[in-house]
Write an enzyme that holds these catalytic residues in place. Structure first.
Site, PDB file in Angstrom:
ATOM      1  N   HIS A 173       0.884  -1.336   0.006  1.00  7.49           N
ATOM      2  CA  HIS A 173      -0.017  -0.479   0.156  1.00  7.49           C
ATOM      3  C   HIS A 173       1.314   0.847   0.135  1.00  7.49           C
ATOM      4  CE1 HIS A 173       0.682   0.657   4.156  1.00  7.49           C
ATOM      5  NE2 HIS A 173       1.031  -0.292   4.351  1.00  7.49           N
ATOM      6  N   CYS A 192       3.071  -4.704   6.784  1.00  8.75           N
ATOM      7  CA  CYS A 192       2.906  -4.944   5.292  1.00  8.75           C
ATOM      8  C   CYS A 192       3.400  -4.401   4.696  1.00  8.75           C
ATOM      9  CB  CYS A 192       1.255  -3.815   5.929  1.00  8.75           C
ATOM     10  SG  CYS A 192       0.079  -5.177   5.887  1.00  8.75           S
TER      11      CYS A 192
END
Length: 573
Positions: free
Chosen positions: A452, A471
Site C-alpha cells: 500500500h 505490510c
C-alpha cells in the site's frame, strides 16, 4: 644341477600358489554378482532404516522403490568396485561443493573408501552391497537437496511459507536416470534455472577463489575518514577493496589519502552492502569490510538454499519484494520494468515470506484497523487524547456486530480497555490521513499482508526502513498501479490519478496473472553482475545455518562458523 632346478621349480610353485591366493577367483566373483539381488533385497525390504558400512541410513523408502523396480540388481557396482556409471555418479557428488553443499552429506569419503578397498582385493558381498546402497542414497538425497533444499523453512520460521515445487516421484526419476545413464542431466535440471540463482552460484565460486588466495585483511577501527584526509589505514583499505571492489588507484603522491579513486571504490562497496554511499569511511563501512570471506561464503550458501525453496515457474509478470533490501522490482518477461524503495515490518512485527497472486487494486481504500494495532498502538494514544480518533477520521463500531451503528468515542471509558478487553473495531476513512495512503494492492493470504501507499513519505529517504507492522509500504504506488494495469483497457495513469482525486473508493480486479513474491535475500547478484550483501535484519540467517549444520551433522561432521554480528544503523556510513 638337478637339485638346483628342482629347488627353483618348488620356489616357482609356491610363488604361483601365493599369487593365485591373492587373485579373485572367477567363480567366486561370478557367485558374488549372482547373489547380489538377493542380498540387496534382504538388506532393505521392509526396513525403515539400514546400516551400511557402519553408517545408519534412515527413511530408505526411495532406496526400496529404486531397487524394487530394477529387481534388486546393483545400480553402480561390479565385483571390481564401482562401474563406469558408478564412478561418474561419485564424481557428480564430488561436484556438490559448487552448489554450496558438503560432499560428506552424501557419503562421498565412505563411498571412495569402500571402492578403493574392493579394488585392492578386499572383496565381500556385504562391501559391494554397502557401496551400491550408499551411492544410491547419496544420489537420491543430492537430487532432493538440489530441487527442494536441505531444510524445510516452515519448520524453523513460522513467518515463512514455502512455495517449493510439488512433491516428485524421486525414486522413479532416479531409477529412470540409472537405466538411461542420464544422471548428470537429471541433477542439472534439479536446480533453479532462474538467472539470479545462477549468478549467485557463480559468485560462490568467485568467493571461494578469494578464500583460497587468503581472503582479505582486517582494517583497524578509528575515526571516520573523509575526502582529502590522510590516515595510516588507507593502504590497508586500498588493498582490501582491490580484492572485491577494484580497481583502486594508488597515486604515489597520496598513498595515505582518501582520494577520488578510492572514494569511488568506497561508494561501490557501500552501495552493494546497503550503506549510505557517501564515500566516507565510517565505523559501519569498516565493520562490513572486516566481515571475513568465510562469513560471506556462508551467507551466499544460505541464500542459494532459499532459492531452492521457490517454485521453478515464476510466471511472465511478477513483483519481487526483497525484505532485507527494502526494495521492490516489477518484472515483465525477465526484464525489470520498475523498481522502488519499500518499508517493511519492524523487527517485532516481521514481514512474512510467502508468494501469492495479486487480485485487486483499491483506490481510496478504507482501513479496518487490525485488533493488534488497535490495542497496542492506537489505544495508548486514544487514552491520552480521545480526540485523536476524530482528527484522523477513525470511526468506532462494536466488535460484536458486523453492521452495527457507529459509536461516539466520547461515550466510551477508554481507561477501562486493554489488550484482553477491547470490544470495538476501528475503521479509518479514505483520505490524506489514511494509513494506507491512496492505493492498496491486495493479495489474499493467511498473514493479512498487502502492499500500500503511505502518508509518511519522509521515511523512504532513510537507508534502513523497517517501520511498518508487517505490510509493505510503497515509494511509488501510482507508478506500480500503472505498471500492473498497463494491459487493462481504460486504466491508464490519467484515469488512475483522476479516480484518486475524486475520493471515491474504487476496486479494480487484476485480470492478468501477476505473482507477488515476498522474499528475504541477504545476498544476491544483480543483473550487472554485482554481488550484494545485506544485514540480516530479522536474524533469519543464523537459525537456517544451524538447521543446515544439523543436516550435515547427521552424516558425520558438525561445523562451527560465525556469521558475523552486523548491526547497521540508519544512514550510517
Amino acid at each position: 644341477m638337478r637339485k638346483k632346478y628342482r629347488a627353483r621349480l618348488v620356489l616357482l610353485g609356491v610363488s604361483l600358489a601365493a599369487l593365485l591366493m591373492l587373485m579373485p577367483d572367477e567363480r567366486s566373483c561370478a557367485g558374488i554378482i549372482s547373489e547380489m539381488p538377493m542380498r540387496i533385497r534382504t538388506r532393505i525390504e521392509g526396513k525403515t532404516q539400514i546400516v551400511c558400512a557402519g553408517r545408519q541410513i534412515e527413511n530408505v523408502s526411495w532406496i526400496q522403490r529404486i531397487y524394487e523396480a530394477r529387481q534388486y540388481r546393483p545400480a553402480w557396482t561390479t565385483d571390481m568396485g564401482l562401474s563406469e556409471s558408478g564412478q561418474a555418479a561419485a564424481a557428480l557428488l564430488a561436484g556438490c561443493i559448487q552448489e554450496g553443499f558438503d560432499p560428506e552429506t552424501y557419503h562421498l569419503s565412505l563411498i571412495r573408501s569402500l571402492d578403493a578397498g574392493i579394488r585392492n582385493g578386499i572383496v565381500s558381498p556385504d562391501r559391494i552391497v554397502d557401496l551400491d546402497l550408499l551411492l544410491t542414497h547419496g544420489v537420491a538425497l543430492y537430487y532432493v537437496h538440489l530441487s527442494r533444499g536441505r531444510v524445510n523453512p516452515e519448520v524453523i520460521d513460522a513467518f515463512w511459507a514455502s512455495s517449493a515445487r510439488p512433491d516428485q516421484d524421486v525414486a522413479s526419476m532416479i531409477g529412470e536416470a540409472i537405466e538411461r545413464d542420464s544422471l548428470s542431466d537429471l541433477l542439472a535440471s534439479a536446480s533453479p534455472a532462474h538467472p539470479g540463482f545462477r549468478r549467485l552460484r557463480d559468485a560462490l565460486g568467485m568467493y571461494r577463489n578469494i578464500q583460497e588466495k587468503g581472503g582479505w585483511g582486517q582494517i583497524a577501527s578509528g575515526e571516520k575518514i573523509q575526502s582529502g584526509e590522510n590516515d595510516p589505514r588507507i593502504p590497508a583499505i586500498r588493498k582490501r577493496l582491490a580484492v572485491t571492489d577494484g580497481p583502486v588507484t594508488n597515486p604515489k603522491s597520496a598513498t595515505h589519502m582518501l582520494d577520488a579513486g578510492l572514494i569511488g571504490a568506497v561508494k561501490r562497496f557501500q552501495k552493494r552492502h546497503g550503506l549510505h554511499p557517501d564515500g566516507v569511511i565510517g565505523p559501519q563501512t569498516i565493520q562490513n569490510m572486516n566481515v571475513s570471506v568465510e562469513d560471506r561464503i556462508r551467507q551466499i550458501e544460505l541464500n542459494l538454499e532459499r532459492w531452492r525453496w521457490l517454485n521453478r515457474e515464476w510466471g511472465k509478470r511478477y513483483l519481487i519484494v526483497n525484505i532485507a533490501d527494502y526494495s521492490l522490482e516489477a518484472v515483465d518477461e525477465g526484464k525489470v520494468t520498475l523498481d522502488m524503495r519499500v518499508i517493511v515490518g519492524q523487527t517485532y512485527r516481521r514481514t512474512p515470506v510467502f508468494s501469492e497472486r495479486l487480485r485487486y487494486i483499491t483506490l481510496n481504500p478504507f482501513w479496518n484497523v487490525p485488533k493488534k494495532i488497535a490495542v497496542e498502538d492506537k489505544l495508548p494514544i486514544i487514552k491520552k487524547d480521545p480526540g485523536y480518533l476524530l482528527k484522523n477520521h477513525i470511526h468506532v463500531y462494536s466488535a460484536r456486530e458486523d453492521n452495527g451503528p457507529e459509536i461516539n468515542p466520547y461515550t466510551i471509558d477508554w481507561s477501562r480497555l486493554h489488550a484482553d478487553y477491547f470490544p470495538y473495531r476501528l475503521k479509518q476513512d479514505p483520505g490524506a490521513r489514511n494509513a494506507l495512503g491512496r492505493i492498496k494492492f491486495l493479495l489474499p493470504n493467511k498473514y493479512a499482508i498487502y502492499l500500500h501507499d503511505s502518508p509518511q513519505r519522509e521515511l523512504f529517504r532513510r537507508t534502513t526502513r523497517g517501520y511498518s507492522s508487517g505490510c509493505i509500504r510503497l515509494e511509488k504506488p501510482v507508478e506500480l498501479a500503472v505498471e500492473v494495469l498497463k494491459n487493462t483497457p481504460g486504466w491508464n495513469q490519467a484515469k488512475i490519478v483522476s479516480t484518486i482525486q475524486s475520493g471515491v473508493t474504487t476496486v479494480i480486479p487484476v485480470k492478468e496473472e501477476i505473482m507477488v513474491y515476498l522474499l528475504y535475500w541477504t545476498a544476491w547478484v544483480d543483473e550487472t553482475g554485482t554481488i550484494n550483501f545485506r544485514e540480516d535484519i530479522y536474524d533469519r540467517d543464523r537459525p537456517l545455518w544451524i538447521a543446515i549444520q544439523d543436516v550435515d551433522k547427521a552424516y558425520e561432521r558438525m561445523k562451527e562458523v560465525s556469521l558475523g554480528n552486523l548491526v547497521i544503523k540508519p544512514d550510517a556510513s
